[in-house]
Each structure stands twice: as structure tokens, then as C-alpha cells.
Design a protein around this motif. Structure first.
Motif, mmCIF file in Angstrom:
data_model
loop_
_atom_site.group_PDB
_atom_site.id
_atom_site.type_symbol
_atom_site.label_atom_id
_atom_site.label_comp_id
_atom_site.label_asym_id
_atom_site.label_seq_id
_atom_site.Cartn_x
_atom_site.Cartn_y
_atom_site.Cartn_z
ATOM 1 N N PRO A 161 6.752 2.221 -8.783
ATOM 2 C CA PRO A 161 5.813 3.356 -8.808
ATOM 3 C C PRO A 161 6.366 4.677 -8.257
ATOM 4 O O PRO A 161 6.180 5.721 -8.899
ATOM 5 C CB PRO A 161 4.634 2.842 -7.975
ATOM 6 N N LEU A 186 -3.732 14.710 -2.817
ATOM 7 C CA LEU A 186 -2.452 13.992 -2.758
ATOM 8 C C LEU A 186 -1.920 13.961 -1.321
ATOM 9 O O LEU A 186 -1.381 12.949 -0.870
ATOM 10 C CB LEU A 186 -1.427 14.654 -3.681
ATOM 11 N N PHE A 216 0.838 -1.206 0.000
ATOM 12 C CA PHE A 216 0.000 0.000 0.000
ATOM 13 C C PHE A 216 0.872 1.256 0.000
ATOM 14 O O PHE A 216 0.591 2.233 -0.717
ATOM 15 C CB PHE A 216 -0.920 -0.002 1.223
ATOM 16 N N ILE A 217 1.940 1.225 0.785
ATOM 17 C CA ILE A 217 2.854 2.362 0.855
ATOM 18 C C ILE A 217 3.512 2.611 -0.506
ATOM 19 O O ILE A 217 3.585 3.749 -0.981
ATOM 20 C CB ILE A 217 3.937 2.118 1.934
ATOM 21 N N PHE A 232 1.250 7.611 5.521
ATOM 22 C CA PHE A 232 2.549 6.969 5.298
ATOM 23 C C PHE A 232 3.363 6.782 6.573
ATOM 24 O O PHE A 232 3.858 5.690 6.850
ATOM 25 C CB PHE A 232 3.376 7.768 4.286
ATOM 26 N N PRO A 287 3.948 7.287 -4.095
ATOM 27 C CA PRO A 287 3.753 8.044 -5.342
ATOM 28 C C PRO A 287 3.022 9.369 -5.124
ATOM 29 O O PRO A 287 3.367 10.379 -5.748
ATOM 30 C CB PRO A 287 2.908 7.080 -6.198
ATOM 31 N N ALA A 288 2.032 9.372 -4.228
ATOM 32 C CA ALA A 288 1.283 10.604 -3.952
ATOM 33 C C ALA A 288 2.194 11.676 -3.345
ATOM 34 O O ALA A 288 2.204 12.833 -3.787
ATOM 35 C CB ALA A 288 0.114 10.308 -3.009
ATOM 36 N N ILE A 344 -3.933 11.407 0.657
ATOM 37 C CA ILE A 344 -3.614 10.037 0.249
ATOM 38 C C ILE A 344 -2.273 9.606 0.841
ATOM 39 O O ILE A 344 -2.101 8.466 1.280
ATOM 40 C CB ILE A 344 -3.579 9.919 -1.291
ATOM 41 N N GLY A 345 -1.327 10.537 0.875
ATOM 42 C CA GLY A 345 0.014 10.198 1.380
ATOM 43 C C GLY A 345 0.169 10.311 2.877
ATOM 44 O O GLY A 345 1.121 9.778 3.455
ATOM 45 N N TYR A 349 2.611 1.540 -3.599
ATOM 46 C CA TYR A 349 1.732 1.807 -4.735
ATOM 47 C C TYR A 349 0.800 2.999 -4.545
ATOM 48 O O TYR A 349 0.261 3.523 -5.523
ATOM 49 C CB TYR A 349 0.901 0.554 -5.051
ATOM 50 N N VAL A 350 0.622 3.444 -3.300
ATOM 51 C CA VAL A 350 -0.331 4.528 -3.059
ATOM 52 C C VAL A 350 0.324 5.740 -2.372
ATOM 53 O O VAL A 350 0.386 6.829 -2.952
ATOM 54 C CB VAL A 350 -1.525 4.034 -2.208
ATOM 55 N N CYS A 351 0.811 5.551 -1.149
ATOM 56 C CA CYS A 351 1.304 6.685 -0.360
ATOM 57 C C CYS A 351 2.543 7.354 -0.958
ATOM 58 O O CYS A 351 2.581 8.577 -1.118
ATOM 59 C CB CYS A 351 1.608 6.232 1.072
#
Length: 301
Positions: A162, A188, A34-35, A195, A41-42, A191-192, A37-39
Motif C-alpha cells: 500500500p 490525511l 494498521f501502520i 504513526f 499511505p496517508a 489519519i497519518g 494499510y492506513v498511516c
């Protein structure tokens, strides 16, 4: 003080969750995914696109390169003296030469140096440690495992990661002077924002000290370099030789003393470079580095 309490609370939470029956044993893998692929990159898109590049920002970018070269030379000289075989030498060079800037460094940089620290951490990670891992790390692994390095494979590995892809996009946005609309920046940011908590809990879930680990000479030598010699080298170069007595130099010293990068460990294992030792450099080194980096931080201040 509250930042340090948060750090150790999250680690303790991870350790406690390890021991709860029914809690997934591989939960850290889900958090890590999750970190990644999501956090990350954001945060990378948000902060890198807004950075106003200055000459002294070369310091966090160059640190991972200096660190890896120092590791290569150190273990190349020491290996014959301590009778380390090629597999052990390669594993130590790669794991001790690359810090876990993203998973361990980002939350620490944000806790110690605020949002500016996190911005510089993104730069240190994506333009520094990850590039080092995908190039020098892979070449070193190939050298010690006697396999041929592949440029195509290295490029594929880098551009399929990513956060690095997000970094490249953010640099282009920065150069073109594009700024995210306020609402996009807020999205963003949100979303991050998990983290820091997720990364520290993930590290806590992976902490596993075993008494027999501390009787292995290669591990002790590797940890000595990673936790003490590495930050000392950056200290001597940045603060003494270059006389850069700034918070950015201090952050680079702290970053050099962080535990080993997970991706670097995977590279060592995939090349059959003493897999057990490579795993211990992460499993033992990361939790220990949380203590030693705090010691370095207070020493520098």
C-alpha cells in the motif's frame, strides 16, 4: 530533549505492555498492519504530492542502493574468511543491507529533523529502500538460496504494498501539479499522525534481548556492519567525497545506521536463509540502532 524523551517513553511503554498478562502477544502485528494499510499511505500521499523535487534529493533516494551494494560486497569478501555458509551470508547481506526506514526511520526523522525530515524519509523509503528490497533483495535471496528470481513476483510484491502504491499515485499527482484541498490535506494529516507513536510502541513490543544472542559470531558481524560500517560508508561518500555538508546528508547517515527492515527479514526467512539469524538481526538490531543512531546524530552535530 522532549523528542528523545518521547522516543524512549514509547519504547518503554511497548516493553511494559509485553509483560502485562492478558495483553495480546501478537499486538505488534496489528499495529504494523494498521501502520502499513492506513498511516503510511496517508502520509505518503500527503507529503510526496507536495514535494518540490531538487537535485540534492537524489541523496536520500540513492543511499539505500549504495548501502545494499556495500553490504553485498562486504559479506561476499568476508564470508570465506569467517567460514560463513551461503545461507548465513545471504541472510546477513539482505538484513544488514536494508534499513527499516519506515517503521524506525520515520519517527526518528520527524523527531530530529521535523516535517521536512519526514518528507525526505518518505522519499528514501518508497523510492529507495522498498524498491531495493523488492528487486535487489529478492534477487540476492534467490541467488543465495539457488532459486530463480521472478520479475513478475517482484513487481506483484512492489505494487501490492500500500505505501508504494500510494507513492506512485502521489508522484503522478505531483507531476500533474495537483494539490489536495485544505480539508483533504487535514484529513490525511490526522489519519497519518498516530504513526510516530504506534511505530515506536510496536518496536518496543518486539524488543527481546537474550544473553545467548550476543555469543553468535554471524550476528555480531552483521550488527557491526549495520550499526557502524554502513553509516560510516555513507559518511565518507556524502560528507567527505561529495562534500555535501547538509542536514539531508546527515539524515542519510542516520538512516543507513538504522536497524534491519522487517520485509527484508521476511524475504530471507521465506528463502530459508538462516531464519534464526535473520530474526535476530531485527529483534536485536532495531533497539540497538536507536542508541547508535543517536550517537551518530550527536557526532554529526
Amino acid at each position: 530533549m522532549s523528542n528523545l524523551l518521547l522516543l524512549f517513553t514509547c519504547l518503554l511503554l511497548g516493553i511494559i505492555l509485553q509483560r502485562i498478562k492478558g495483553f495480546p502477544k501478537e499486538a505488534h502485528l496489528v499495529l504494523n498492519a494498521f501502520i502499513i494499510y492506513v498511516c503510511l499511505p496517508a502520509l505518503t500521499l500527503l507529503y510526496t504530492s507536495e514535494i518540490s523535487f531538487q537535485p540534492n534529493q537524489a541523496l536520500p533516494v540513492l543511499m539505500p542502493y549504495i548501502l545494499f551494494i556495500s553490504s553485498f560486497v562486504f559479506f561476499k569478501i568476508l564470508a570465506p574468511l569467517l567460514n560463513f555458509d551461503r545461507s548465513t551470508t545471504g541472510a546477513l547481506t539482505i538484513t544488514a543491507g536494508i534499513s527499516s526506514i519506515s517503521f524506525v526511520g520515520f519517527p526518528i526523522f520527524e523527531l530530529l529533523y521535523g516535517k521536512e525530515g519526514l518528507k525526505m524519509g518518505v522519499l528514501m523509503s518508497q523510492a529507495g529502500s522498498f524498491v531495493v528490497c523488492g528487486t535487489l533483495g529478492l534477487m540476492t535471496a534467490s541467488y543465495y538460496s539457488s532459486s530463480e528470481p521472478s520479475i513478475k513476483k517482484m513487481l506483484r510484491s512492489m505494487f501490492s504494498f500500500p505505501p508504494f502504491l500510494a507513492f506512485c499515485i502521489a508522484v503522478l499527482l505531483n507531476i500533474s501539479n495537483y494539490h489536495f484541498p485544505v480539508f483533504a490535506g487535514e484529513i490525511l494529516q490526522k489519519i497519518g499522525s498516530p504513526f510516530t507513536i504506534l511505530a515506536l510502541v510496536s518496536v518496543g513490543l518486539q524488543i527481546n534481548f537474550k544473553k545467548e544472542s550476543f555469543t553468535q559470531k554471524p550476528l555480531l558481524v552483521g550488527l557491526f556492519f549495520k550499526l557502524f560500517i554502513a553509516p560510516l560508508i555513507i559518511y565518507l561518500i556524502y560528507l567527505i567525497l561529495l562534500d555535501e555538508k547538509t542536514w539531508l546528508s546527515e539524515m542519510c547517515i542516520v538512516g543507513a545506521g538504522l536497524g534491519s527492515m522487517n520485509t527484508a527479514t521476511i524475504i530471507a526467512i521465506n528463502h530459508r536463509l538462516n531464519p534464526a539469524l535473520a530474526s535476530l538481526m531485527v529483534g536485536v538490531g532495531i533497539p540497538l540502532s536507536l542508541i547508535t543512531t543517536m550517537i551518530w546524530y550527536y557526532f554529526l552535530n
